[in-house]
Design an enzyme around this catalytic site. Structure first.
Site, short mmCIF file in Angstrom:
data_model
loop_
_atom_site.label_atom_id
_atom_site.label_comp_id
_atom_site.label_asym_id
_atom_site.label_seq_id
_atom_site.Cartn_x
_atom_site.Cartn_y
_atom_site.Cartn_z
CB CYS A 1 -0.92 -0.02 1.08
SG CYS A 1 -0.22 -0.13 2.98
CG HIS B 1 -4.20 -0.61 4.97
ND1 HIS B 1 -3.42 -0.91 3.76
CD2 HIS B 1 -5.35 -0.62 4.14
CE1 HIS B 1 -3.97 -1.31 2.49
NE2 HIS B 1 -5.39 -0.90 3.19
#
Length: 445
Positions: A51, A287
């Site tokens: 990510c 994340h």
């Protein structure tokens, strides 16, 4: 394996990680730029880690889609348009990374089916036709492994943006293959220059990818967002115990907000918090996702009171909400306010009537910038992107639509929820409320 390859591996993965651990983390990063079947312009992420590259690419792709295109149905994105969008986005990020490197750009590719002896590795071979290099996802990661893959990569250099754009488009299939994300990351790093990156990172011994958890570092995120691999998110540079700590030096095109600020671990500066376009990378503990809107009024130029707040906070690095009265003159000079000694003393007495030796932010703003609220609309349509299928509603990677309402301090709060995404967005809009079209709020993880 060339010295440049070894330097690149150490910069990204570190020097002390065990081969088994490297292979495990490496496998999580081996994926291409793959679009969701449910949302034409949304990239999918298969496992935790990448990510740090995928979310910034998604953010810049949305910038191009929403603000460089005349089409009204922006969510309708056919394959040919996706191809062009992705390639233009990759070029834009490479161009940003190359701004300090004399206009030289690099692309890294891998040579399938070659032996180590036959491979030039990162020897800097000149640009060549893509037909000389096979870009296939047929060879499984397990057949390559960490060491083998790095023995089979090569660098190509380009002196002009036009050459780079042609090559990126010509190699479109490579970006979608099993190594596309890593090859693009390596291209950015070599375009920036390994020494340039080491000069910007606070601790050059810390790898860009965590060798245990596989997460990208803040330096990596900042490099992709701004072209500079600095380790901090505040505005400008700071000094701490004689050490210079580098921060962000200009308004970013795409912004950054983090749950870590809501938890008071850090303070994001205005250059990232108030970007040129209404698109923000949103960070949780583990994340990265993307929050965005189409309303450019959200990123209108700073109101004088907002500029004053930002300048005041640069003299209040601990985010205490006050500064020593000895710094009042510096703040007023930075804001081009009257700053002759007599007036400064008058203001010290007025703003600190009890003689505590401190100047509070609130009274300071009220004195010099009364009745100036925040600029921007009170209600706007927003969207959230999360590349992980399992984190999405119905396990489909799609943009989640919602309505945001920004209330004034004196307004009764609607209190729609108290979710991580709301707490994160409150670092930018303290009195924001969110109503989503799905049954649950979007996940930051």
């Amino acid at each position: 394996m060339s010295e440049l390859t070894k330097e690149l591996m150490e910069l990204v993965w570190g020097t002390n990680s065990s081969p088994g651990l490297s292979d495990t983390i490496f496998c999580r990063w081996t994926q291409g730029f793959v679009f969701s079947e449910s949302e034409g312009s949304a990239l999918e992420q298969f496992e935790g880690g990448p990510c740090a590259v995928i979310a910034p690419v998604q953010a810049f792709l949305l910038k191009k889609l929403l603000f460089s295109s005349e089409k009204s149905s922006w969510r309708d994105c056919p394959e040919e348009e996706r191809k062009e969008l992705l390639c233009h986005t990759l070029c834009d990020i490479l161009e940003s990374a190359g701004c300090d490197n004399s206009g030289s750009y690099c692309l890294v590719s891998w040579l399938r089916g070659k032996t180590t002896e036959e491979t030039a590795s990162l020897s800097g071979s000149p640009a060549q036709s893509s037909c000389q290099v096979e870009h296939s996802s047929a060879l499984a990661v397990e057949e390559l492994g960490f060491e083998r893959f790095h023995a089979l990569i090569q660098k190509r250099s380009f002196r002009s943006l036009a050459e780079l754009r042609d090559a990126v488009l010509d190699q479109y299939s490579m970006w979608g293959n099993k190594f596309g994300v890593l090859l693009f990351l390596y291209s950015v790093l070599l375009t920036k220059g390994i020494e340039n990156i080491k000069n910007e990172i606070e601790d050059s011994s810390e790898p860009l990818i965590d060798p245990v958890y596989g997460h990208g570092s803040q330096s990596l995120i900042n490099l992709l967002l701004t072209g500079h691999a600095v380790s901090n998110v505040w505005d400008g540079d700071r000094e701490c115990s004689g050490m210079k700590l580098l921060g962000i030096h200009e308004q970013a095109a795409v912004g950054f907000l983090t749950l870590m600020e809501a938890l008071r671990y850090c303070k994001v500066g205005s250059y990232l918090k108030s970007p040129k376009f209404p698109i923000w990378i949103v960070g949780s503990e583990t994340h990265l996702t993307v929050f965005f809107a189409k309303d450019m009024a959200l990123v209108a130029p700073e109101a004088p009171s907002e500029q004053a707040r930002r300048v005041f906070q640069t003299y209040d690095p601990e985010d205490n909400g006050f500064i020593p009265d000895s710094l009042l003159e510096d703040v007023m000079k930075a804001l081009d306010l009257v700053s002759d000694p007599e007036y400064i003393n008058l203001m010290k007495n007025k703003l600190d009537p009890e003689g505590l030796g401190i100047i509070l932010l609130g009274p300071f703003l009220q004195e010099f910038f009364p009745d100036q609220g925040s600029s921007g609309p009170e209600s706007f349509t927003v969207y959230h992107y999360n590349g992980l299928k399992q984190s999405n509603y119905n396990e489909k990677v799609m943009y989640v639509e919602g309505t945001a309402v920004v209330m004034g301090f004196e307004d009764p709060l609607l209190q729609t929820d108290d979710t991580p995404i709301k707490r994160c967005l409150q670092t930018k809009w303290p009195y924001i409320e969110l109503l989503w079209t799905t049954d649950r709020s979007p996940s930051l993880n």
